[in-house]
Design an enzyme around this catalytic site. Structure first.
Site, PDB file in Angstrom:
ATOM      1  N   ALA A 215       3.096   6.081  -2.784  1.00  0.00           N
ATOM      2  CA  ALA A 215       4.277   6.773  -3.206  1.00  0.00           C
ATOM      3  C   ALA A 215       4.517   6.862  -4.576  1.00  0.00           C
ATOM      4  CB  ALA A 215       5.649   6.006  -2.612  1.00  0.00           C
TER       5      ALA A 215
ATOM      6  N   GLY B 294       0.802  -1.185   0.158  1.00  0.00           N
ATOM      7  CA  GLY B 294       0.124  -0.132   0.027  1.00  0.00           C
ATOM      8  C   GLY B 294       1.026   1.193   0.056  1.00  0.00           C
ATOM      9  N   CYS B 295       1.925   1.264   0.831  1.00  0.00           N
ATOM     10  CA  CYS B 295       2.827   2.397   0.952  1.00  0.00           C
ATOM     11  C   CYS B 295       3.679   2.720  -0.551  1.00  0.00           C
ATOM     12  CB  CYS B 295       3.803   2.173   1.953  1.00  0.00           C
ATOM     13  SG  CYS B 295       2.850   2.284   3.485  1.00  0.00           S
ATOM     14  N   THR B 296       3.883   1.570  -1.170  1.00  0.00           N
ATOM     15  CA  THR B 296       4.486   1.732  -2.266  1.00  0.00           C
ATOM     16  C   THR B 296       3.812   2.311  -3.428  1.00  0.00           C
ATOM     17  OG1 THR B 296       6.190   0.012  -1.868  1.00  0.00           O
ATOM     18  CG2 THR B 296       5.866   0.519  -4.179  1.00  0.00           C
TER      19      THR B 296
END
Length: 155
Positions: free
Chosen positions: A49, A44-46
């Site tokens: 970003a 999710g963070c990738t």
């Protein structure tokens, strides 16, 4: 502690991957899209970003800077930036003091375990350093576009 729309954003100073200290007050006169995320290199963070990366020029076009903050150390941020060619700042909040100041350091539950961590959240801070908009408990899909539209409409 939590922040409120219309109030002054808490100032902070955190380490960047180039070894410098970055403070919120460094960006007076610009809109700041400050996003808190749990961990570098996670799915999710990738995605989030990379979405900010893909819209980076559009944010610049409306006098906005994007800054990501997580509790990961600078070394982890450097690998994340290098792997995904991220053109914006990632700052290390290793003691989660900034996350606490913004009210995004929360008790979380996952697979029956409780732990403290980042609630994925985004804040738009206006040119005068006030919180113009906040999103908490962010779902990644479509969020970056929503943040960009808000900044465009309120720049």
């Amino acid at each position: 502690m939590t922040v409120q729309t219309g109030a002054a954003a808490p100032n902070f100073s955190l380490s960047s991957v180039d070894g410098s200290q970055v403070s919120l007050e460094d960006f007076k006169g610009k809109n700041v899209v400050l996003y808190f995320y749990p961990k570098d290199m996670t799915p999710g963070c990738t995605t989030q970003a990379c979405d900010f990366r893909d819209y980076h020029k559009s944010f610049e076009d409306v006098n906005a800077v994007v800054i990501g903050i997580s509790p990961d150390p600078v070394e982890s941020h450097k690998k994340f930036i290098d792997k995904y060619d991220l053109p914006f700042l990632l700052l290390a909040d290793t003691d989660h003091s900034v996350a606490e100041a913004f009210g995004v350091w929360k008790l979380k539950k996952n697979f029956g375990k409780e732990y403290m961590g980042i609630e994925r959240s985004t804040f738009v801070i206006d040119k005068e350093g006030r919180i113009a908009k906040e999103w908490r408990g962010v779902k990644v899909k479509g969020h970056v576009e929503e943040a960009l539209e808000f900044v465009r409409a309120n720049a």
